[in-house]
Scaffold this active site. Structure first.
Site, PDB file in Angstrom:
ATOM      1  CG  ASP A  73      -0.302  -0.469   2.505  1.00 15.21           C
ATOM      2  OD1 ASP A  73       0.935  -0.412   2.590  1.00 15.21           O
ATOM      3  OD2 ASP A  73      -1.023  -0.881   3.427  1.00 15.21           O
ATOM      4  CG  ASN A 142      -8.700  -1.224  11.842  1.00 15.46           C
ATOM      5  OD1 ASN A 142      -7.762  -1.911  11.421  1.00 15.46           O
ATOM      6  ND2 ASN A 142      -9.198  -0.204  11.165  1.00 15.46           N
ATOM      7  CG  HIS A 144      -5.753  -2.162   8.703  1.00 14.87           C
ATOM      8  ND1 HIS A 144      -5.862  -0.810   8.960  1.00 14.87           N
ATOM      9  CD2 HIS A 144      -4.442  -2.444   8.889  1.00 14.87           C
ATOM     10  CE1 HIS A 144      -4.674  -0.319   9.282  1.00 14.87           C
ATOM     11  NE2 HIS A 144      -3.802  -1.292   9.243  1.00 14.87           N
ATOM     12  CD  GLU A 149      -8.667   1.286   7.667  1.00 16.32           C
ATOM     13  OE1 GLU A 149      -8.458   0.324   8.413  1.00 16.32           O
ATOM     14  OE2 GLU A 149      -8.342   2.449   7.944  1.00 16.32           O
TER      15      GLU A 149
HETATM   16  C1  GLP Z   1      -0.377  -0.134   8.651  1.00 18.10           C
HETATM   17  C2  GLP Z   1      -0.119  -0.785   7.262  1.00 18.10           C
HETATM   18  C3  GLP Z   1      -0.231  -2.246   7.390  1.00 18.10           C
HETATM   19  C4  GLP Z   1       0.522  -2.627   8.664  1.00 18.10           C
HETATM   20  C5  GLP Z   1      -0.347  -2.288   9.846  1.00 18.10           C
HETATM   21  C6  GLP Z   1       0.310  -2.530  11.205  1.00 18.10           C
HETATM   22  O1  GLP Z   1      -1.311   0.850   8.597  1.00 18.10           O
HETATM   23  N1  GLP Z   1      -0.920  -0.325   6.197  1.00 18.10           N
HETATM   24  O2  GLP Z   1       0.309  -2.874   6.248  1.00 18.10           O
HETATM   25  O3  GLP Z   1       0.759  -3.998   8.674  1.00 18.10           O
HETATM   26  O4  GLP Z   1      -0.853  -0.993   9.677  1.00 18.10           O
HETATM   27  O5  GLP Z   1       1.208  -1.516  11.540  1.00 18.10           O
HETATM   28  P1  GLP Z   1       2.224  -1.626  12.743  1.00 18.10           P
HETATM   29  O6  GLP Z   1       3.180  -2.714  12.398  1.00 18.10           O
HETATM   30  O7  GLP Z   1       2.894  -0.282  12.788  1.00 18.10           O
HETATM   31  O8  GLP Z   1       1.437  -1.940  13.967  1.00 18.10           O
END
Ligand code: GLP
Length: 251
Positions: A73, A142, A144, A149
């Site tokens: 993304d 959440n 995702h 989302e």
């Molecule tokens: C982000 C990314 C995801 C990531 C997730 C967890 O927003 N878009 O690909 O895996 O949220 O993030 P973190 O590892 O900082 O908890």
């Protein structure tokens, strides 16, 4: 439904080493990698860089020569020069230390004039490359994956979408702590592309994700927890630290 293989490690560093090992093995097989960003991936990429740099130079160059990766993304409106972009994250954590030209790490173009058309182009580029062999995934608080989302169905394709306020809050750290500074939209691979990968590696660390990991793996799949659709994938493996695994019922 059968439980996916789960590996529980003592802490985030031990998780990172396991994941880096699998990434190195996939690179050695010439796999196309699906890569993720976020705090969970920082120690993973550090461990991968260390492993590759410890190899004899010709072996390391051999692995890098066939590198092909697609990120999940990117924020709409941010380009590689913006330190908050995922392109900049990948450059900092992988391209620079491995001396890989940035264009070898493919991401959606956050600066594209028409983000929805860019999502279609990106999905097409991924298909043209033969799809993803090993998809690395973090887990949002959440539920995702990528930026899919909730609510989200497993057929959701690569697209431009609005980020939830909880996600903007969660990712504010990279934007001076201000959720309003987090772009409101992103382009993400959909669950459709993610579930088409041959192998999935879900990496989860930290006690604050224990409950969402339990819901993702041990409750029936539902749109409110996008990661729960991963349960149906025969090539799913989960690597978690003790904190994140704390709420799981282990048989
Ligand atoms: C982000 C990314 C995801 C990531 C997730 C967890 O927003 N878009 O690909 O895996 O949220 O993030 P973190 O590892 O900082 O908890």
């Amino acid at each position: 439904m059968a439980q996916p293989p789960l590996r529980v490690e003592a802490d985030a560093l031990a998780v990172a080493d396991q994941v880096a090992m699998r990434l190195q093995a996939a690179l050695a097989q010439g796999a196309t990698l699906g890569l993720a960003t976020g705090r969970t991936m920082e120690p993973v990429y550090r461990a991968l860089v260390q492993r590759l740099q410890a190899l004899p130079e010709t072996d390391c160059l051999g692995l890098l020569a066939s590198w092909c990766s697609f990120n999940l993304d990117e924020y709409v409106g941010l380009g590689p020069k913006d330190p908050g972009s995922f392109a900049a994250f990948m450059r900092r954590h992988l391209a620079l230390p491995l001396r890989l030209p940035s264009e070898r790490l493919q991401l959606p173009d956050g600066l594209a004039g028409d983000p929805q058309a860019e999502a279609l182009r990106y999905a097409q580029a991924l298909r043209a490359a033969g799809g993803i062999d090993l998809q690395l995934l973090g887990l949002g608080r959440n539920g995702h994956v990528g930026f899919n989302e909730p609510p989200c169905l497993p057929e959701a394709p690569c697209r431009c979408l609005a980020l939830s306020s909880s996600t903007r809050q969660q990712n504010a750290g990279a934007f001076g702590g201000d959720p309003q500074a987090v772009p409101p939209q992103a382009i993400t691979l959909g669950l459709a592309e993610i579930l088409s990968a041959r192998q999935l590696l879900l990496v989860v660390t930290g006690a604050e994700k224990a409950e969402i990991l339990r819901r993702s793996l041990q409750e029936p799949p539902c749109p409110e927890v996008p990661a729960s659709w991963l349960q149906g994938h025969p090539g799913l493996e989960v690597i978690a630290d003790r904190g994140a695994a704390a709420a799981l019922q282990l048989s």
